[in-house]
Design a protein around this motif. Structure first.
Motif, PDB file in Angstrom:
ATOM      1  N   GLN A   1      -4.862   5.881  -9.853  1.00 23.81           N
ATOM      2  CA  GLN A   1      -4.179   4.611 -10.152  1.00 23.81           C
ATOM      3  C   GLN A   1      -4.332   3.628  -8.990  1.00 23.81           C
ATOM      4  O   GLN A   1      -4.520   2.425  -9.196  1.00 23.81           O
ATOM      5  N   GLY A   2      -4.240   4.166  -7.774  1.00 28.15           N
ATOM      6  CA  GLY A   2      -4.374   3.314  -6.594  1.00 28.15           C
ATOM      7  C   GLY A   2      -5.742   2.669  -6.507  1.00 28.15           C
ATOM      8  O   GLY A   2      -5.873   1.467  -6.226  1.00 28.15           O
ATOM      9  N   LEU A   3      -6.786   3.459  -6.778  1.00 29.11           N
ATOM     10  CA  LEU A   3      -8.153   2.923  -6.730  1.00 29.11           C
ATOM     11  C   LEU A   3      -8.372   1.889  -7.832  1.00 29.11           C
ATOM     12  O   LEU A   3      -8.999   0.856  -7.620  1.00 29.11           O
ATOM     13  N   ARG A   4      -7.816   2.182  -9.012  1.00 25.10           N
ATOM     14  CA  ARG A   4      -7.948   1.235 -10.120  1.00 25.10           C
ATOM     15  C   ARG A   4      -7.248  -0.081  -9.784  1.00 25.10           C
ATOM     16  O   ARG A   4      -7.778  -1.173 -10.023  1.00 25.10           O
TER      17      ARG A   4
ATOM     18  N   ALA B   1       0.832  -1.209   0.000  1.00 21.33           N
ATOM     19  CA  ALA B   1       0.000   0.000   0.000  1.00 21.33           C
ATOM     20  C   ALA B   1       0.866   1.258   0.000  1.00 21.33           C
ATOM     21  O   ALA B   1       0.532   2.255  -0.656  1.00 21.33           O
ATOM     22  N   LEU B   2       1.979   1.213   0.717  1.00 22.37           N
ATOM     23  CA  LEU B   2       2.895   2.364   0.735  1.00 22.37           C
ATOM     24  C   LEU B   2       3.454   2.617  -0.664  1.00 22.37           C
ATOM     25  O   LEU B   2       3.617   3.768  -1.083  1.00 22.37           O
ATOM     26  N   ASP B   3       3.749   1.529  -1.380  1.00 25.76           N
ATOM     27  CA  ASP B   3       4.229   1.667  -2.758  1.00 25.76           C
ATOM     28  C   ASP B   3       3.128   2.206  -3.670  1.00 25.76           C
ATOM     29  O   ASP B   3       3.364   3.071  -4.502  1.00 25.76           O
ATOM     30  N   LEU B   4       1.931   1.683  -3.459  1.00 27.81           N
ATOM     31  CA  LEU B   4       0.806   2.037  -4.336  1.00 27.81           C
ATOM     32  C   LEU B   4       0.521   3.542  -4.298  1.00 27.81           C
ATOM     33  O   LEU B   4       0.291   4.167  -5.328  1.00 27.81           O
ATOM     34  N   TYR B   5       0.539   4.115  -3.110  1.00 33.97           N
ATOM     35  CA  TYR B   5       0.217   5.547  -2.973  1.00 33.97           C
ATOM     36  C   TYR B   5       1.459   6.413  -2.762  1.00 33.97           C
ATOM     37  O   TYR B   5       1.331   7.597  -2.458  1.00 33.97           O
ATOM     38  N   ARG B   6       2.626   5.808  -2.900  1.00 31.65           N
ATOM     39  CA  ARG B   6       3.916   6.531  -2.791  1.00 31.65           C
ATOM     40  C   ARG B   6       3.985   7.324  -1.486  1.00 31.65           C
ATOM     41  O   ARG B   6       4.314   8.519  -1.469  1.00 31.65           O
ATOM     42  N   THR B   7       3.650   6.672  -0.416  1.00 35.25           N
ATOM     43  CA  THR B   7       3.602   7.341   0.881  1.00 35.25           C
ATOM     44  C   THR B   7       4.726   6.910   1.817  1.00 35.25           C
ATOM     45  O   THR B   7       4.786   7.393   2.947  1.00 35.25           O
TER      46      THR B   7
ATOM     47  N   LEU C   1     -12.280   7.056 -14.503  1.00 30.93           N
ATOM     48  CA  LEU C   1     -11.943   5.972 -13.573  1.00 30.93           C
ATOM     49  C   LEU C   1     -13.074   4.948 -13.432  1.00 30.93           C
ATOM     50  O   LEU C   1     -12.826   3.747 -13.301  1.00 30.93           O
ATOM     51  N   GLY C   2     -14.316   5.431 -13.471  1.00 27.20           N
ATOM     52  CA  GLY C   2     -15.449   4.576 -13.116  1.00 27.20           C
ATOM     53  C   GLY C   2     -15.795   3.518 -14.146  1.00 27.20           C
ATOM     54  O   GLY C   2     -15.552   3.677 -15.343  1.00 27.20           O
ATOM     55  N   ASP C   3     -16.360   2.419 -13.653  1.00 31.14           N
ATOM     56  CA  ASP C   3     -16.928   1.379 -14.523  1.00 31.14           C
ATOM     57  C   ASP C   3     -18.452   1.460 -14.521  1.00 31.14           C
ATOM     58  O   ASP C   3     -19.098   1.043 -15.477  1.00 31.14           O
ATOM     59  N   HIS C   4     -18.992   1.944 -13.399  1.00 33.57           N
ATOM     60  CA  HIS C   4     -20.447   2.079 -13.262  1.00 33.57           C
ATOM     61  C   HIS C   4     -20.734   3.478 -12.725  1.00 33.57           C
ATOM     62  O   HIS C   4     -20.001   3.966 -11.868  1.00 33.57           O
ATOM     63  N   ILE C   5     -21.804   4.057 -13.193  1.00 28.23           N
ATOM     64  CA  ILE C   5     -22.197   5.391 -12.722  1.00 28.23           C
ATOM     65  C   ILE C   5     -23.587   5.307 -12.093  1.00 28.23           C
ATOM     66  O   ILE C   5     -24.518   4.750 -12.685  1.00 28.23           O
ATOM     67  N   ILE C   6     -23.679   5.870 -10.896  1.00 26.39           N
ATOM     68  CA  ILE C   6     -24.984   6.028 -10.241  1.00 26.39           C
ATOM     69  C   ILE C   6     -25.216   7.530 -10.097  1.00 26.39           C
ATOM     70  O   ILE C   6     -24.336   8.258  -9.620  1.00 26.39           O
ATOM     71  N   TRP C   7     -26.363   7.970 -10.506  1.00 24.25           N
ATOM     72  CA  TRP C   7     -26.683   9.399 -10.434  1.00 24.25           C
ATOM     73  C   TRP C   7     -27.705   9.614  -9.330  1.00 24.25           C
ATOM     74  O   TRP C   7     -28.716   8.927  -9.283  1.00 24.25           O
ATOM     75  N   MET C   8     -27.435  10.588  -8.489  1.00 26.27           N
ATOM     76  CA  MET C   8     -28.352  10.893  -7.397  1.00 26.27           C
ATOM     77  C   MET C   8     -29.003  12.248  -7.638  1.00 26.27           C
ATOM     78  O   MET C   8     -28.308  13.239  -7.843  1.00 26.27           O
ATOM     79  N   THR C   9     -30.293  12.264  -7.628  1.00 22.84           N
ATOM     80  CA  THR C   9     -31.016  13.530  -7.812  1.00 22.84           C
ATOM     81  C   THR C   9     -32.381  13.419  -7.142  1.00 22.84           C
ATOM     82  O   THR C   9     -32.985  12.347  -7.141  1.00 22.84           O
ATOM     83  N   GLY C  10     -32.804  14.526  -6.561  1.00 25.54           N
ATOM     84  CA  GLY C  10     -34.113  14.535  -5.898  1.00 25.54           C
ATOM     85  C   GLY C  10     -34.222  13.515  -4.777  1.00 25.54           C
ATOM     86  O   GLY C  10     -35.310  13.038  -4.474  1.00 25.54           O
TER      87      GLY C  10
END
Lengths: 118, 234
Positions: free
Chosen positions: B173-176, B116-122, B198-207
Motif C-alpha cells: 500500500q505504501g509503494l502504491r 511517512a510514519l503514518d503510511l508505513y505505521r512505524t 502491485l506493478g503497472d509495468h513488468i521488465i523481465w531479466m534473463t540471460g
C-alpha cells in the motif's frame, strides 16, 4: 549539487567523535608501547632517565601524516562495516566525506599536541 | 506511454570472465510501479548497483530527470531526487528511526516524516534502533525513510523479502501511495503474486538482458516468460 557537503546531525557529531576516540586509543597504545620499550631500555642501560617529554609526544612529520591517513582509512572501514554509506549517499553525501572528516579530526588533534608547550 | 523519469540504459558488466549484464536496461515511469523480475542470480541487483554507481560497467548510461550520468553516483542522483533502497541494511545501527528522519529533514527540508510514519505505521517504534526491530519492522522503517524523502524516483531492491503477509500488505500500500503521489517506483523481488498485483509495468531479466513485457496482464500472456520464470501452474 555542492562538491562537498557535511553529513547532517546526528551524523555530523558521530564521525568526529568516532575519529577522536580512535585517535586517542591509537595514541594511548603508542604511549604504552613507548613506556614498555623505555622501561626495557632503562633496565639494560641503553638509555638513561630524563629524556625530554616533547620528543616522545610530538611525532615526526611523516609519522603524523601516516597517522592521519590511517585514521581516515579506519573511519572509512568502520562506516562501511556499519553499512552507513547507502543512507549517507541517499542524503547526497559523497563517500569521501567520512574519511576526510576522520582524517581532519586526527590532524587537528595532532596539531594541538604540537602546539602545546610540553 | 509516459516517458521514464529514470532510465539505466544498455548496461554491460562482467565479473571476471563471467558476463552478468548484456545490454540490460531498466526504467521507472512517473506515477507507476515498475517491477523487475528474473531468476535468482540473473543480475537484477547487479543492474541496480551498476545504475547507482556502486559497480563500474563496461558500457551503459543512466538518465535521471533528463540529466545524463555516464559515471553515475548515488550521492548525485539522490541530491536530484532519487532514493535507493538496497537489498541490505539501510539504517545506521546506532541511530533510531527518529534520528534518521531528523537527518533527512535537516538535509531535505521538504521531507514529510509524519506522513511517512503514518503510511508505513512505524510511529510506535520510531525511538528504537534497527537491532531492536524485527526484520519486517526494520524493512518498514527503511521504507518510511524512503517515503519521507518524497522522492521523484524510488528504487527498491527486494522490498518484500522476509515480510509477513500483513507487513507485505502495508509495504504494498505504501509503494502504491508513493506512486499515486507521482513518484516513479522501480522494485525487484520474487513474491510474484504480490508484485504482479502491485506493478503497472513488468521488465523481465534473463540471460543478462532485459525485456519490457508491458502490463502484468501482458506479461502473463508471454509464453517464454511463463515458461522460464513462472511455474507451469501459475
Amino acid at each position: 549539487m555542492p562538491a562537498f557537503s557535511l553529513p547532517p546531525p546526528p551524523f555530523r557529531r558521530v564521525y568526529p567523535t568516532r575519529a577522536f576516540v580512535l585517535w586517542a586509543l591509537l595514541r594511548a597504545g603508542m604511549f604504552v608501547i613507548w613506556v614498555l620499550f623505555r622501561a626495557a631500555m632503562l633496565s639494560d642501560g641503553t638509555i638513561t632517565a630524563g629524556e625530554p617529554v616533547r620528543e616522545i609526544i610530538v611525532l615526526s612529520g611523516p609519522a603524523t601524516v601516516g597517522l592521519v591517513v590511517l585514521i581516515g582509512i579506519l573511519g572509512d572501514i568502520d562506516a562501511r562495516r556499519r553499512d552507513e554509506y547507502v543512507f549517507l549517499a541517499n542524503l547526497g553525501i559523497r563517500r569521501i566525506t567520512v574519511p576526510l572528516i576522520s582524517g581532519a579530526v586526527a590532524a587537528v588533534a595532532e596539531l594541538l599536541l604540537r602546539a602545546f608547550p610540553w | 506511454m509516459v516517458a521514464p523519469v529514470f532510465a539505466a540504459e544498455a548496461m554491460w558488466k562482467s565479473f571476471g570472465p563471467r558476463p552478468i549484464l548484456r545490454d540490460a536496461s531498466a526504467w521507472a515511469f512517473p506515477g507507476s510501479v515498475t517491477v523487475l523480475l528474473g531468476r535468482n542470480g540473473c543480475g537484477k541487483s547487479t543492474l541496480l548497483r551498476c545504475a547507482m554507481g556502486y559497480l563500474r560497467t563496461f558500457a551503459g548510461v543512466v538518465i535521471f530527470r533528463e540529466a545524463r550520468y555516464d559515471r553515475p553516483s548515488l550521492a548525485r542522483l539522490a541530491a536530484d531526487g532519487l532514493f535507493y533502497l538496497a537489498d541490505r541494511r539501510l539504517l545506521a545501527r546506532g541511530l533510531t528511526l527518529r534520528q534518521h528522519l531528523s537527518a533527512l529533514q535537516h538535509r531535505y527540508p521538504d521531507a514529510a516524516a509524519e506522513a511517512a510514519l503514518d503510511l508505513y505505521r512505524t510511529a510506535p517504534f520510531q525511538d528504537r534502533r534497527p537491532h531492536e526491530l524485527s526484520g519486517g519492522e526494520e524493512r518498514r522503517a527503511e521504507l518510511t525513510v524512503a517515503a519521507a524523502r518524497a522522492p521523484a524516483c524510488l528504487i527498491a531492491d527486494e522490498p518484500f523479502r522476509g515480510l509477513a503477509p500483513l507487513d507485505a500488505e502495508v509495504v504494498s500500500q505504501g509503494l502504491r501511495t508513493l506512486a499515486e503521489r507521482g513518484a516513479a517506483v522501480l522494485i525487484t523481488g520474487h513474491e510474484v503474486h504480490q508484485l504482479l498485483a502491485l506493478g503497472d509495468h513488468i521488465i523481465w531479466m534473463t540471460g543478462g538482458t532485459t525485456h519490457y513485457l508491458g502490463t502484468p496482464a501482458q506479461a502473463l500472456e508471454h509464453r517464454l516468460f511463463r515458461w522460464d520464470y513462472l511455474t507451469a501452474t501459475f
